[in-house]
Every structure is written in C-alpha cells, then in structure tokens.
Motif scaffolding. Structure first.
Motif, PDB file in Angstrom:
ATOM      1  N   MET A  75      -7.679 -12.281 -34.551  1.00 45.24           N
ATOM      2  CA  MET A  75      -8.812 -13.199 -34.453  1.00 45.24           C
ATOM      3  C   MET A  75     -10.133 -12.445 -34.315  1.00 45.24           C
ATOM      4  SD  MET A  75      -7.647 -16.102 -35.035  1.00 45.24           S
ATOM      5  CE  MET A  75      -9.243 -16.878 -34.854  1.00 45.24           C
ATOM      6  N   LEU A  76     -10.118 -11.260 -33.725  1.00 44.44           N
ATOM      7  CA  LEU A  76     -11.347 -10.471 -33.662  1.00 44.44           C
ATOM      8  C   LEU A  76     -11.778 -10.075 -35.072  1.00 44.44           C
ATOM      9  CD1 LEU A  76     -13.500  -9.093 -31.916  1.00 44.44           C
ATOM     10  CD2 LEU A  76     -12.040  -7.050 -31.880  1.00 44.44           C
ATOM     11  N   GLU A  77     -10.820  -9.702 -35.910  1.00 46.71           N
ATOM     12  CA  GLU A  77     -11.153  -9.383 -37.302  1.00 46.71           C
ATOM     13  C   GLU A  77     -11.647 -10.633 -38.043  1.00 46.71           C
ATOM     14  OE1 GLU A  77     -11.093  -6.202 -38.207  1.00 46.71           O
ATOM     15  OE2 GLU A  77     -10.397  -5.805 -36.169  1.00 46.71           O
ATOM     16  N   TYR A  78     -11.089 -11.778 -37.701  1.00 45.24           N
ATOM     17  CA  TYR A  78     -11.522 -13.048 -38.308  1.00 45.24           C
ATOM     18  C   TYR A  78     -12.990 -13.322 -37.979  1.00 45.24           C
ATOM     19  CZ  TYR A  78     -11.876 -18.155 -38.809  1.00 45.24           C
ATOM     20  OH  TYR A  78     -12.277 -19.428 -39.130  1.00 45.24           O
ATOM     21  N   ILE A  79     -13.371 -13.136 -36.720  1.00 44.30           N
ATOM     22  CA  ILE A  79     -14.764 -13.358 -36.327  1.00 44.30           C
ATOM     23  C   ILE A  79     -15.686 -12.378 -37.039  1.00 44.30           C
ATOM     24  CG2 ILE A  79     -16.388 -13.289 -34.395  1.00 44.30           C
ATOM     25  CD1 ILE A  79     -14.109 -14.147 -32.568  1.00 44.30           C
ATOM     26  N   ARG A  80     -15.284 -11.123 -37.088  1.00 41.51           N
ATOM     27  CA  ARG A  80     -16.111 -10.110 -37.765  1.00 41.51           C
ATOM     28  C   ARG A  80     -16.289 -10.454 -39.237  1.00 41.51           C
ATOM     29  NH1 ARG A  80     -15.095  -5.367 -40.494  1.00 41.51           N
ATOM     30  NH2 ARG A  80     -12.874  -5.321 -39.959  1.00 41.51           N
ATOM     31  N   ASN A  81     -15.239 -10.938 -39.869  1.00 39.73           N
ATOM     32  CA  ASN A  81     -15.350 -11.317 -41.279  1.00 39.73           C
ATOM     33  C   ASN A  81     -16.298 -12.499 -41.470  1.00 39.73           C
ATOM     34  OD1 ASN A  81     -13.649  -9.335 -42.341  1.00 39.73           O
ATOM     35  ND2 ASN A  81     -11.806 -10.533 -41.925  1.00 39.73           N
ATOM     36  N   ILE A  82     -16.305 -13.436 -40.518  1.00 43.37           N
ATOM     37  CA  ILE A  82     -17.255 -14.548 -40.598  1.00 43.37           C
ATOM     38  C   ILE A  82     -18.681 -14.015 -40.503  1.00 43.37           C
ATOM     39  CG2 ILE A  82     -18.163 -16.560 -39.363  1.00 43.37           C
ATOM     40  CD1 ILE A  82     -15.319 -17.307 -38.657  1.00 43.37           C
ATOM     41  N   GLN A  83     -18.924 -13.108 -39.581  1.00 50.17           N
ATOM     42  CA  GLN A  83     -20.260 -12.527 -39.449  1.00 50.17           C
ATOM     43  C   GLN A  83     -20.687 -11.847 -40.741  1.00 50.17           C
ATOM     44  OE1 GLN A  83     -19.359 -10.095 -36.011  1.00 50.17           O
ATOM     45  NE2 GLN A  83     -20.432 -11.486 -34.621  1.00 50.17           N
ATOM     46  N   GLN A  84     -19.803 -11.077 -41.328  1.00 46.76           N
ATOM     47  CA  GLN A  84     -20.127 -10.392 -42.586  1.00 46.76           C
ATOM     48  C   GLN A  84     -20.386 -11.400 -43.699  1.00 46.76           C
ATOM     49  OE1 GLN A  84     -17.177  -6.683 -41.390  1.00 46.76           O
ATOM     50  NE2 GLN A  84     -16.882  -7.674 -43.348  1.00 46.76           N
ATOM     51  N   GLU A  85     -19.609 -12.482 -43.713  1.00 44.32           N
ATOM     52  CA  GLU A  85     -19.794 -13.522 -44.725  1.00 44.32           C
ATOM     53  C   GLU A  85     -21.142 -14.215 -44.555  1.00 44.32           C
ATOM     54  OE1 GLU A  85     -17.770 -17.820 -45.840  1.00 44.32           O
ATOM     55  OE2 GLU A  85     -16.497 -16.236 -45.009  1.00 44.32           O
ATOM     56  N   LEU A  86     -21.581 -14.392 -43.304  1.00 50.21           N
ATOM     57  CA  LEU A  86     -22.867 -15.027 -43.037  1.00 50.21           C
ATOM     58  C   LEU A  86     -24.032 -14.121 -43.419  1.00 50.21           C
ATOM     59  CD1 LEU A  86     -22.126 -16.638 -39.551  1.00 50.21           C
ATOM     60  CD2 LEU A  86     -22.904 -17.899 -41.565  1.00 50.21           C
ATOM     61  N   PHE A  87     -23.931 -12.833 -43.091  1.00 52.18           N
ATOM     62  CA  PHE A  87     -25.076 -11.937 -43.220  1.00 52.18           C
ATOM     63  C   PHE A  87     -25.222 -11.323 -44.610  1.00 52.18           C
ATOM     64  CE2 PHE A  87     -24.062 -10.889 -38.510  1.00 52.18           C
ATOM     65  CZ  PHE A  87     -24.545 -12.130 -38.117  1.00 52.18           C
ATOM     66  N   THR A  88     -24.124 -11.102 -45.312  1.00 44.03           N
ATOM     67  CA  THR A  88     -24.191 -10.412 -46.602  1.00 44.03           C
ATOM     68  C   THR A  88     -25.088 -11.113 -47.615  1.00 44.03           C
ATOM     69  OG1 THR A  88     -21.990  -9.437 -46.264  1.00 44.03           O
ATOM     70  CG2 THR A  88     -22.815  -9.508 -48.525  1.00 44.03           C
ATOM     71  N   PRO A  89     -25.025 -12.458 -47.776  1.00 40.11           N
ATOM     72  CA  PRO A  89     -25.896 -13.117 -48.762  1.00 40.11           C
ATOM     73  C   PRO A  89     -27.382 -13.060 -48.404  1.00 40.11           C
ATOM     74  CG  PRO A  89     -24.031 -14.520 -48.169  1.00 40.11           C
ATOM     75  CD  PRO A  89     -24.061 -13.408 -47.186  1.00 40.11           C
ATOM     76  N   LEU A  90     -27.701 -12.636 -47.198  1.00 41.72           N
ATOM     77  CA  LEU A  90     -29.110 -12.562 -46.795  1.00 41.72           C
ATOM     78  C   LEU A  90     -29.780 -11.289 -47.286  1.00 41.72           C
ATOM     79  CD1 LEU A  90     -28.857 -13.995 -43.161  1.00 41.72           C
ATOM     80  CD2 LEU A  90     -29.217 -15.206 -45.327  1.00 41.72           C
ATOM     81  N   GLY A  91     -29.016 -10.419 -47.954  1.00 40.64           N
ATOM     82  CA  GLY A  91     -29.587  -9.252 -48.607  1.00 40.64           C
ATOM     83  C   GLY A  91     -29.945  -8.104 -47.678  1.00 40.64           C
ATOM     84  N   LEU A  92     -29.420  -8.119 -46.459  1.00 39.23           N
ATOM     85  CA  LEU A  92     -29.711  -7.048 -45.514  1.00 39.23           C
ATOM     86  C   LEU A  92     -28.760  -5.880 -45.727  1.00 39.23           C
ATOM     87  CD1 LEU A  92     -30.014  -9.239 -42.287  1.00 39.23           C
ATOM     88  CD2 LEU A  92     -31.844  -8.603 -43.886  1.00 39.23           C
ATOM     89  N   HIS A  93     -29.270  -4.669 -45.589  1.00 36.23           N
ATOM     90  CA  HIS A  93     -28.390  -3.506 -45.539  1.00 36.23           C
ATOM     91  C   HIS A  93     -27.880  -3.385 -44.112  1.00 36.23           C
ATOM     92  CE1 HIS A  93     -26.708   0.469 -45.743  1.00 36.23           C
ATOM     93  NE2 HIS A  93     -27.596   0.931 -44.862  1.00 36.23           N
ATOM     94  N   MET A  94     -26.557  -3.273 -43.959  1.00 37.43           N
ATOM     95  CA  MET A  94     -25.945  -3.280 -42.622  1.00 37.43           C
ATOM     96  C   MET A  94     -24.830  -2.263 -42.517  1.00 37.43           C
ATOM     97  SD  MET A  94     -25.636  -7.432 -42.315  1.00 37.43           S
ATOM     98  CE  MET A  94     -25.131  -7.547 -44.025  1.00 37.43           C
ATOM     99  N   LYS A  95     -24.540  -1.902 -41.298  1.00 35.04           N
ATOM    100  CA  LYS A  95     -23.342  -1.122 -41.012  1.00 35.04           C
ATOM    101  C   LYS A  95     -22.576  -1.784 -39.869  1.00 35.04           C
ATOM    102  CE  LYS A  95     -25.896   2.301 -38.220  1.00 35.04           C
ATOM    103  NZ  LYS A  95     -26.176   3.751 -38.060  1.00 35.04           N
ATOM    104  N   VAL A  96     -21.248  -1.792 -39.993  1.00 37.58           N
ATOM    105  CA  VAL A  96     -20.365  -2.400 -39.005  1.00 37.58           C
ATOM    106  C   VAL A  96     -19.793  -1.281 -38.147  1.00 37.58           C
ATOM    107  CG1 VAL A  96     -18.350  -3.855 -38.639  1.00 37.58           C
ATOM    108  CG2 VAL A  96     -19.820  -4.234 -40.632  1.00 37.58           C
ATOM    109  N   LEU A  97     -19.917  -1.440 -36.834  1.00 37.46           N
ATOM    110  CA  LEU A  97     -19.559  -0.371 -35.898  1.00 37.46           C
ATOM    111  C   LEU A  97     -18.449  -0.824 -34.960  1.00 37.46           C
ATOM    112  CD1 LEU A  97     -23.191   0.633 -34.826  1.00 37.46           C
ATOM    113  CD2 LEU A  97     -21.828   1.625 -36.684  1.00 37.46           C
ATOM    114  N   ASP A  98     -17.474   0.049 -34.762  1.00 33.89           N
ATOM    115  CA  ASP A  98     -16.460  -0.140 -33.730  1.00 33.89           C
ATOM    116  C   ASP A  98     -16.962   0.638 -32.517  1.00 33.89           C
ATOM    117  OD1 ASP A  98     -14.174  -0.841 -32.425  1.00 33.89           O
ATOM    118  OD2 ASP A  98     -12.788   0.263 -33.722  1.00 33.89           O
TER     119      ASP A  98
END
Length: 424
Positions: free
Chosen positions: A288-311
């Motif tokens: 479920m933690l991976e599920y939440i992270r994937n939702i965040q990525q799905e929300l932010f990616t179309p906004l055109g921001l360059h991002m990095k995901v950190l553990d």
C-alpha cells in the motif's frame, strides 16, 4: 484516549458502517511489550533511536518494566510505575524497515520523472519575484492580519490554488477514496497517539490558550491526525480493507527556518493540503505504501515538473514512520530541489496508541496506518510557477489543470487588486 462515536459522521458511516464497531479500550496505548521489553532487543532499539535521532530511554523503560513485574497489582505504587513505563515506551520511535536500516545518511534516489525545462538564454525567476511582477501575492505589510510566514494569493493565483485542490480531489475520488471534512482543533492525546511530540523546544504545534479555549487543545498540523482520530477505538472487517480516506484541510505549523532554500512561502505557518490516509492489514502495508507513491507520481507527472523520488534514510523518519518516500521537485528559479510530498508506512505504531483494529477469522489484530501528501499548495505553486514561467511575462497552465480553472491556458498580470500600501 479520544472516544467519540464515528457513526455521527453520516458521510462516513453510510459507506463503511457495516465494517466497523466500537469497543471499549484502556487509556494506555497497547505497546508491544514482547518486543520493547525483551532484553534481546535492547541493543537493536538503542541503535534505532540513535540513527533516527529520536527521543526515549529504553534502559529506563526496561528498568520500569522489571520493577512493575515484581510489584504486586494493587500495591500503592503499581499504577504509578505502570503509567511511567508507558510514558517512556510511548515516545520511542517505530521500528525501521530493514532495507532503510542499511542506508547511510543520504536518501536513495529510486526514480526521476520528467526532464528539466530548458530556459535557453532566459534566466528563470524565483516565485516571489514572479508573483511580485504579476501582482499575484502579498507576503509583507500584512498589518495585524496574519504576521510572519503568511501570505495572500490574488486573482488567478488563488484560482490556481482551487484548481489544484479540485484536480487532486477528483483524482482521489476516482480511486475510491472517501472525502472527509475534518476539524482543525485537536486534543493532546490524539496528537500524541499519532506520534507528535508536544510542548518541547522543537515542537511545531500551535497550542491554544487553556484559559480561554480549554485544556490541552492544539491546531492541527495535518489532517492525517484528524482522520486517525475519526477511526480511534474502532474495529474493521478484514474484507473491507484497505480503507482509503482523503481530506482537504488547513495545516498550522509553528516552524521557522533561516535556510536560504526555504525562504519566502516555502515554509509557512499555515497552508492548505490534500492528504491521503489509509488503514490496511499488516501483510499488505508495504504494497500500500507503493500504491500511495504511485498515486502521487500519477498526480504530479502531468503537471510537467521535473522530480526525483527518494527513499529516506533513518534520520529523516519521524517517530511513527517505518518507511518514508519523499518527492522533490526542481524549482528552477531557486536552482534547487524542494520537497513537495511524502508518504509513510507507520505500521501499527499509531493503531496501537489509538486502538484501531481489524477482525479476521474471529481474531482481532491492529491495522497498519499509512499517509501521503496528495497536494501541498504553497510548494506546488512555487514549482509550477517557476517551471512554467514564460519570458513574455505570463505563466503557462498545464493542460491537466486547465479544465479546473475555466479552461484558461495562462496566467497574466493581476490588475483587479491594486498593490496595497500600509497606511501609517
């Protein structure tokens, strides 16, 4: 613990009232004594406290535990010793995910999203400069309204804030999250049950004047705590899990920073945030933690921001977190990355303190709780305006947000609200 009838919230009960029943519980948190008071685990616990820069004294807790075992129940000192023991155990940090425990002090970059925007010969401006030129925000000369670390958004910037909220909420509802409207004033025991430290030198929590507003009442720093409180003292049917809740709330944080990268509205005393909160069976919380992270990525990616995901490494985990991901967006006007979201698996740390359980095969066990930022407005606006600024003096609105802002494709200079002057 906080005890209130969750059936009073009609928007909540109609969907899940068949999966929840209330039960009586002790005021004390149900700490896992088999782990924390086992002599074989003391070195592991000490190392975990040290690496996480946490508070707590496991030696003191262990001594209290041994004293309690030799004190007859009914002795005048028994209840006092037991209370002291659970006070010590309650402030210890959660365990750390084994993978994270192997990290050094730096976050592990697990993914990069989108490319940095090429501005060519144009030097990108910082958010505060953009909003000044376009007359979209005020952060100084606020009079007696808000004080330091506060702001007004004007016109299209305020509309963009609302568009972000609508975009985020519509996405979460489409994923079967139940939207809850939450209170912003919470009692001490709920905050501590969620893992917050109260009344210390480093506290970020605003407390209300007890003389006027009641004893031990505080402003909420995140709706995670209100949503957790809604579920306190409840039992859920396993087949109804995971339970996915979301809230839009105002967040209050008495924090300051002299770090250059955190100037302006990057770190403020109040802001709007859309939060996700989930409960699940223990064996499913990593997934479920991976599920939440994937939702965040799905929300932010179309906004055109360059991002990095950190553990995040152990010293970056708050007391309740077992594992935490952060997402940082590139803010070209600042020439640096800034955190725009995080998500955490808190395992049974909060559920044991708030008594949130599930039943399966006629047995009751503690759920695992998880949380994640769906949208934190000020930092998202910083990233959006700095990324999508145009040399001609306007801000391009990402296509994903345009349906939520009347189809507008760009933001120009605000001419409706004049530049304010503070009269002496």
């Amino acid at each position: 613990m906080i005890t209130h009838n969750i059936y009073r919230c009609s928007s909540f009960s109609w969907k899940i009232n068949n999966s929840i029943r209330l039960f009586s519980s002790s005021i004390l948190p149900d700490i896992d004594l088999n782990y924390y008071c086992n002599i074989e685990n003391i070195n592991e616990i000490k190392n975990n406290i040290k690496r996480r820069k946490g508070i707590g004294d496991i030696d003191k807790a262990f001594n209290l535990y041994n004293t309690l075992k030799t004190t007859p129940n009914g002795d005048n000192s028994y209840d006092s010793i037991k209370l002291d023991l659970f006070k010590e155990l309650n402030i210890l940090p959660n365990r750390t995910h084994p993978i994270v425990g192997n990290y050094a002090d730096e976050p592990q970059v697990i993914l990069e999203i989108n490319q940095k925007k090429d501005f060519g010969m144009h030097k990108p401006l910082e958010f505060s400069k953009i909003t000044e030129l376009l007359n979209l925000m005020r952060t100084d000369k606020l009079g007696n309204t808000c004080g330091n670390k506060s702001y007004y958004y004007f016109g299209a910037l305020a509309e963009l804030e609302e568009a972000l909220i609508k975009y985020t909420v519509s996405t979460l509802i489409g994923k079967d999250f139940l939207l809850i409207s939450v209170p912003d004033i919470l009692p001490r025991n709920l905050l501590e049950g969620c893992g917050m430290t109260i009344n210390t030198d480093r506290t970020q929590i605003y407390s209300l004047d007890p003389y006027h507003h009641g004893h031990d009442m505080y402003l909420s720093g995140t709706s995670e705590m209100s949503l957790a409180g809604l579920l306190s003292n409840s039992v859920h049917s396993a087949e109804k899990l995971p339970l996915k809740l979301a809230a839009v709330s105002r967040c209050y944080r008495a924090e300051t920073s002299n770090v250059v990268e955190e100037r302006g509205t990057y770190r403020v005393h109040q802001f709007t945030k859309v939060e996700m909160f989930l409960i699940t069976k223990p064996q499913e919380s990593d997934e479920m933690l991976e599920y939440i992270r994937n939702i965040q990525q799905e929300l932010f990616t179309p906004l055109g921001l360059h991002m990095k995901v950190l553990d995040m490494p152990p010293h970056e985990l708050g007391a309740p977190a077992y594992r935490k991901y952060d997402i940082e967006a590139w803010m070209p006007g600042r020439n640096s990355y800034g955190e725009i979201s995080s998500c955490s698996n808190c395992t049974d740390y909060q559920s044991r303190r708030l008594h949130i359980k599930y039943t399966e095969n006629n047995q009751e066990n503690y759920v695992h709780t998880l949380n994640g930022t769906a949208c934190a407005i000020p930092r998202m606006l910083i990233a959006l305006l700095e990324t999508h600024q145009d040399p001609k003096g306007k801000i391009i609105i990402p296509k994903a947000l345009q349906p939520f802002i009347n189809g507008n494709t760009f933001i120009g200079k605000n001419t409706q609200v004049p530049k304010l002057k503070l009269r002496k």
